[in-house]
Design a protein around this motif. Structure first.
Motif, PDB file in Angstrom:
ATOM      1  N   HIS A  79       0.809  -1.059   0.003  1.00 26.46           N
ATOM      2  CA  HIS A  79      -0.172  -0.067   0.151  1.00 26.46           C
ATOM      3  C   HIS A  79       0.975   1.410   0.096  1.00 26.46           C
ATOM      4  O   HIS A  79       2.037   1.315   0.522  1.00 26.46           O
ATOM      5  N   TYR A 111      -9.312   7.954   1.005  1.00 24.40           N
ATOM      6  CA  TYR A 111      -8.242   7.058   1.036  1.00 24.40           C
ATOM      7  C   TYR A 111      -7.014   7.777   2.046  1.00 24.40           C
ATOM      8  O   TYR A 111      -6.546   7.363   2.774  1.00 24.40           O
ATOM      9  N   HIS A 114      -7.510   7.330   5.685  1.00 27.22           N
ATOM     10  CA  HIS A 114      -7.188   5.956   6.221  1.00 27.22           C
ATOM     11  C   HIS A 114      -6.177   5.496   6.011  1.00 27.22           C
ATOM     12  O   HIS A 114      -5.871   4.540   6.851  1.00 27.22           O
ATOM     13  N   TYR A 115      -5.431   5.789   5.073  1.00 24.32           N
ATOM     14  CA  TYR A 115      -3.986   5.602   4.669  1.00 24.32           C
ATOM     15  C   TYR A 115      -2.908   6.706   5.261  1.00 24.32           C
ATOM     16  O   TYR A 115      -1.890   6.293   5.151  1.00 24.32           O
ATOM     17  N   SER A 208     -11.795   2.680  13.145  1.00 25.75           N
ATOM     18  CA  SER A 208     -11.719   3.143  12.022  1.00 25.75           C
ATOM     19  C   SER A 208     -10.462   2.434  11.349  1.00 25.75           C
ATOM     20  O   SER A 208      -9.686   3.081  10.526  1.00 25.75           O
ATOM     21  N   HIS A 209     -10.436   1.244  11.375  1.00 25.01           N
ATOM     22  CA  HIS A 209      -9.643   0.404  10.531  1.00 25.01           C
ATOM     23  C   HIS A 209      -9.966   0.605   9.087  1.00 25.01           C
ATOM     24  O   HIS A 209     -10.986   1.047   8.869  1.00 25.01           O
ATOM     25  N   ARG A 210      -8.703   0.689   8.069  1.00 24.88           N
ATOM     26  CA  ARG A 210      -9.105   1.319   6.839  1.00 24.88           C
ATOM     27  C   ARG A 210     -10.132   0.254   6.198  1.00 24.88           C
ATOM     28  O   ARG A 210     -10.685   0.732   5.266  1.00 24.88           O
TER      29      ARG A 210
END
Length: 345
Positions: A79, A111, A114-115, A208-210
């Motif tokens: 990722h 994106y 979360h990343y 809030s896991h991706r």
């Protein structure tokens, strides 16, 4: 025979891709890349492949020079890094199947949230079909760019979406996800040393896991997700607590699942009143491309526990990718994916 290359082939997902593709009757694996293992045999980091191939790892820097050797690229790459190289990958092969997280989410702002980094190739996102055949088969058939969902997201979506589509859920969904250590990858660091991991049930994503964003995107439901690492090596199990709409009962819930998955080769509805495996259990799915979904309803509170289970490296990753390849080429979806899992295991 279709010629395929696996980029990032020395990790766990890359190894599973090699295992499945080497046994696929209509595929030849011609290239497998690894910077760390370049020039070495693939059965070094993947000893289960001994006797099945003489393939050696190619340095990723030589992938362009070998472009006449393959038709399809499978990307088992990290990722945040994959998006930067995607224009290059797209120029090297007719078809690209991406197992990173970089093209799963449709909104670049989601994106980034979360990343933790801005998306560097947002213009490419709309060109990717979501690699979940059960809900995106038509798009996959016509696409040369496919993004395979995350493992916990796949389990959550397959468990929740039939009920969402049928209008049987209202309000927020609480997802409690458990995953084995292989989900952290082959280079997971000190947190996954045996001395640290053994016997632990570590909540590594309290909120809030991706994959939460993927489940929300696919179901339209407001989702709150927690992820916990458990002692298993393989396997994902998601427990989803939902509130049922008025009139939703056990019969309606079971009907929604049956109508959604009656003709699906890799989704089974497991919701029995008694028995050792009366609800989905990842242990018996190890090595298989199945996702089992099930439920238990509390009539008094008008709530349900919805469960999804799968092998995170197969239906949660490489197996789903191979299933997408089969769909894209109009082949039977079970090709190369016939293994049923083991019991006892």
């Amino acid at each position: 025979m279709l010629r395929v290359a696996v980029v990032g082939a020395s990790g766990y997902i890359g190894g599973e891709l090699l295992r499945l593709l080497l046994g696929h009757p209509r595929v030849t694996v011609t290239v497998a890349t690894s910077g760390r293992h370049a020039g070495k045999r693939v059965d070094g980091p993947h000893p289960n492949l001994r006797g099945t191939t003489d393939l050696t790892f190619l340095d990723p820097g030589r992938l362009a020079a070998a472009k006449d050797q393959y038709d399809v690229l499978f990307l088992a790459t990290p990722h945040k890094e994959t998006m930067g190289r995607m224009p290059e990958y797209l120029s090297l092969a007719d078809q690209v199947i991406d197992l990173s997280g970089d093209f799963r989410l449709r909104d670049p702002q989601v994106y980034e949230r979360h990343y933790g980094v801005p998306h560097t190739a947002p213009e490419l996102i709309p060109g990717f079909a979501t690699g979940l055949p059960e809900w995106h088969r038509k798009e996959i058939r016509g696409s040369d760019r496919i993004s395979v969902p995350g493992c916990m997201a796949t389990a959550g979506v397959l468990a929740l979406r039939p009920l969402s589509e049928a209008g049987l859920i209202h309000g927020e969904v609480q997802v409690d996800a458990r995953t084995g250590s292989s989900g952290s990858g082959v280079s997971a660091g000190s947190a996954n040393l045996h001395a640290e991991r053994s016997g632990a049930m570590r909540i590594f994503a309290p909120n809030s896991h991706r994959h939460q964003a993927e489940i929300t995107q696919a179901t339209g439901l407001p989702v709150r997700m927690t992820a916990t690492g458990v002692e298993a090596v393989r396997g994902v199990q998601v427990l989803c607590r939902v509130s049922l709409t008025d009139g939703a009962d056990e019969r309606a819930v079971r009907r929604a699942y049956r109508e959604a998955y009656a003709d699906e080769p890799f989704v089974r509805v497991v919701a029995q009143k008694r028995g050792l495996y009366r609800l989905p259990e990842p242990k018996i799915l190890s090595g298989s491309n199945y996702c089992d979904v099930g439920f238990d309803i509390d009539e008094e509170s008008r709530t349900a526990l919805v469960v999804g289970a799968l092998d995170n490296l197969v239906k949660g990753g490489s197996g789903n990718a191979v299933q997408c390849l089969n769909v894209r080429h109009g082949w039977p979806e079970r090709l190369g994916l016939e293994f049923t899992g083991l019991h006892p295991n």
